[in-house]
Design a protein around this motif. Structure first.
Motif, mmCIF file in Angstrom:
data_model
loop_
_atom_site.group_PDB
_atom_site.id
_atom_site.type_symbol
_atom_site.label_atom_id
_atom_site.label_comp_id
_atom_site.label_asym_id
_atom_site.label_seq_id
_atom_site.Cartn_x
_atom_site.Cartn_y
_atom_site.Cartn_z
ATOM 1 N N PRO A 20 -32.384 16.412 -53.133
ATOM 2 C CA PRO A 20 -31.945 16.155 -54.512
ATOM 3 C C PRO A 20 -30.520 16.631 -54.781
ATOM 4 O O PRO A 20 -29.813 16.047 -55.613
ATOM 5 N N LEU A 21 -30.076 17.678 -54.074
ATOM 6 C CA LEU A 21 -28.696 18.152 -54.240
ATOM 7 C C LEU A 21 -27.709 17.145 -53.664
ATOM 8 O O LEU A 21 -26.622 16.944 -54.216
ATOM 9 N N LEU A 22 -28.077 16.513 -52.538
ATOM 10 C CA LEU A 22 -27.246 15.447 -51.977
ATOM 11 C C LEU A 22 -27.140 14.297 -52.973
ATOM 12 O O LEU A 22 -26.052 13.742 -53.180
ATOM 13 N N ARG A 23 -28.250 13.958 -53.578
ATOM 14 C CA ARG A 23 -28.251 12.892 -54.583
ATOM 15 C C ARG A 23 -27.285 13.227 -55.716
ATOM 16 O O ARG A 23 -26.478 12.386 -56.135
ATOM 17 N N GLY A 24 -27.350 14.464 -56.217
ATOM 18 C CA GLY A 24 -26.454 14.868 -57.290
ATOM 19 C C GLY A 24 -24.993 14.819 -56.877
ATOM 20 O O GLY A 24 -24.130 14.389 -57.645
ATOM 21 N N LYS A 170 -55.198 -1.006 -43.446
ATOM 22 C CA LYS A 170 -56.250 -0.186 -42.844
ATOM 23 C C LYS A 170 -55.643 1.106 -42.310
ATOM 24 O O LYS A 170 -54.761 1.074 -41.442
ATOM 25 N N ILE A 171 -56.096 2.241 -42.833
ATOM 26 C CA ILE A 171 -55.629 3.529 -42.340
ATOM 27 C C ILE A 171 -56.259 3.801 -40.982
ATOM 28 O O ILE A 171 -57.471 3.687 -40.804
ATOM 29 N N GLN A 172 -55.417 4.179 -40.021
ATOM 30 C CA GLN A 172 -55.897 4.462 -38.672
ATOM 31 C C GLN A 172 -56.035 5.954 -38.400
ATOM 32 O O GLN A 172 -56.902 6.376 -37.644
ATOM 33 N N ASP A 173 -55.164 6.746 -39.007
ATOM 34 C CA ASP A 173 -55.214 8.189 -38.757
ATOM 35 C C ASP A 173 -54.416 8.912 -39.838
ATOM 36 O O ASP A 173 -53.384 8.410 -40.293
ATOM 37 N N VAL A 174 -54.910 10.070 -40.265
ATOM 38 C CA VAL A 174 -54.170 10.950 -41.163
ATOM 39 C C VAL A 174 -53.805 12.193 -40.373
ATOM 40 O O VAL A 174 -54.657 13.010 -40.028
ATOM 41 N N ALA A 175 -52.517 12.334 -40.049
ATOM 42 C CA ALA A 175 -52.071 13.426 -39.193
ATOM 43 C C ALA A 175 -51.933 14.725 -39.965
ATOM 44 O O ALA A 175 -52.137 15.812 -39.405
ATOM 45 N N ASN A 176 -51.586 14.620 -41.261
ATOM 46 C CA ASN A 176 -51.297 15.842 -41.999
ATOM 47 C C ASN A 176 -51.336 15.566 -43.498
ATOM 48 O O ASN A 176 -51.007 14.463 -43.947
ATOM 49 N N THR A 177 -51.754 16.551 -44.275
ATOM 50 C CA THR A 177 -51.625 16.507 -45.725
ATOM 51 C C THR A 177 -50.918 17.783 -46.167
ATOM 52 O O THR A 177 -51.099 18.850 -45.561
ATOM 53 N N HIS A 178 -50.106 17.662 -47.199
ATOM 54 C CA HIS A 178 -49.319 18.816 -47.639
ATOM 55 C C HIS A 178 -48.986 18.642 -49.113
ATOM 56 O O HIS A 178 -48.787 17.517 -49.575
ATOM 57 N N GLU A 179 -48.939 19.738 -49.842
ATOM 58 C CA GLU A 179 -48.556 19.664 -51.241
ATOM 59 C C GLU A 179 -47.037 19.767 -51.387
ATOM 60 O O GLU A 179 -46.409 20.630 -50.773
ATOM 61 N N TYR A 180 -46.474 18.874 -52.202
ATOM 62 C CA TYR A 180 -45.047 18.868 -52.480
ATOM 63 C C TYR A 180 -44.842 18.957 -53.988
ATOM 64 O O TYR A 180 -45.726 18.580 -54.769
ATOM 65 N N THR A 181 -43.690 19.429 -54.383
ATOM 66 C CA THR A 181 -43.324 19.427 -55.796
ATOM 67 C C THR A 181 -42.378 18.264 -56.046
ATOM 68 O O THR A 181 -41.312 18.174 -55.447
ATOM 69 N N TYR A 182 -42.791 17.373 -56.933
ATOM 70 C CA TYR A 182 -41.963 16.223 -57.293
ATOM 71 C C TYR A 182 -41.918 16.139 -58.817
ATOM 72 O O TYR A 182 -42.954 16.059 -59.470
ATOM 73 N N LYS A 183 -40.712 16.204 -59.366
ATOM 74 C CA LYS A 183 -40.515 16.219 -60.814
ATOM 75 C C LYS A 183 -41.333 17.333 -61.455
ATOM 76 O O LYS A 183 -42.011 17.128 -62.477
ATOM 77 N N LYS A 184 -41.296 18.505 -60.813
ATOM 78 C CA LYS A 184 -41.949 19.729 -61.292
ATOM 79 C C LYS A 184 -43.475 19.622 -61.318
ATOM 80 O O LYS A 184 -44.148 20.432 -61.978
ATOM 81 N N ILE A 212 -35.619 10.145 -52.974
ATOM 82 C CA ILE A 212 -35.214 11.449 -52.438
ATOM 83 C C ILE A 212 -36.004 11.824 -51.188
ATOM 84 O O ILE A 212 -36.326 12.991 -50.959
ATOM 85 N N GLY A 213 -36.325 10.822 -50.372
ATOM 86 C CA GLY A 213 -36.812 11.106 -49.028
ATOM 87 C C GLY A 213 -38.301 11.064 -48.787
ATOM 88 O O GLY A 213 -38.759 11.297 -47.661
ATOM 89 N N PHE A 214 -39.097 10.772 -49.811
ATOM 90 C CA PHE A 214 -40.545 10.689 -49.608
ATOM 91 C C PHE A 214 -40.947 9.277 -49.164
ATOM 92 O O PHE A 214 -40.334 8.292 -49.557
#
Length: 220
Positions: A20-24, A170-184, A212-214
């Motif tokens: 987001p800083l690059l965007r700004g 069709k989803i074949q595999d979920v490698a990872n899940t993670h929580e992110y903060t987007y717009k607070k 912003i990269g997601f």
């Protein structure tokens, strides 16, 4: 439909959290000359697929653009070659390391195409509440598949294309899940593999936060 894309990698170091800083910094550099660099009209949001996307690539600042965004970024880079930018507290010269241009297809496919998507944010707060009530992993994956279909249709519509056949994912595999903060807001993100009966341009992004990269897509 043929879609022109361009990826730009800079020599400037950048972490994913700093995107987001690059965007700004680049919005300041563009000085409001083009609405393609942001998603606002005055104080209001402009709801359309971002044609200029700010990213981190291998620890470096990066841009991805498509369609009219390619011309806008070309003009910015030409006018601002070696310009001083502020990324957070750092002031440094913006230096291009590489540019990659592609002509890719957006079309229905007779054969399922395989993709990987990283940091995919498919769920809003309402959908996430419903997602958590589902006991079956099958039901949860089916919900994410429906989100992917909706995102693909939305992207195609933004490009001026409407499919005359049903889109299948069709989803074949979920490698990872993670929580992110987007717009607070905390959101659940997925790294997953899927296949679809659609040929998508390489390195486009789907879901929330694509500017912003997601949600970047990689083709197999």
């Amino acid at each position: 439909m043929e879609i022109k894309t361009m990826s730009v990698v800079f020599k400037n170091r950048l972490s994913f959290r700093e995107v987001p800083l690059l965007r700004g910094a680049l919005l300041h550099l563009a000085n409001g000359d083009s609405m393609l660099f942001h998603d606002h009209i005055g104080d209001k949001l402009r709801y359309r697929y971002p044609l200029v996307q700010y990213r981190e690539f291998g620890g470096y600042a990066s841009l991805f653009c498509l369609g009219d965004g390619v011309v806008a970024v070309e003009g910015l880079l030409c006018a601002a070659s070696s310009a001083e930018v502020r990324i957070g507290r750092r002031e440094e010269k913006l230096l291009v390391d590489s540019e990659t241009r592609l002509n890719d297809e957006l079309s229905l496919s007779d054969v399922f195409q395989e993709y990987t998507i990283r940091r995919y944010l498919p769920l809003n707060q309402e959908n996430y509440a419903r997602y958590k009530t589902l006991d079956s992993i099958v039901d949860r994956y089916q919900m994410i598949e429906k989100c992917l279909i909706g995102n693909i249709l939305s992207f195609a519509k933004s490009m001026g294309m409407f499919f005359d056949q049903q889109i299948e994912v069709k989803i074949q595999d979920v490698a990872n899940t993670h929580e992110y903060t987007y717009k607070k807001v905390r959101m659940l993100g997925f790294d997953l593999k899927f296949k679809a009966n659609v040929s998508l341009p390489r390195h486009i992004a789907l879901g929330k936060g694509v500017s912003i990269g997601f949600g970047e897509i990689f083709c197999k």
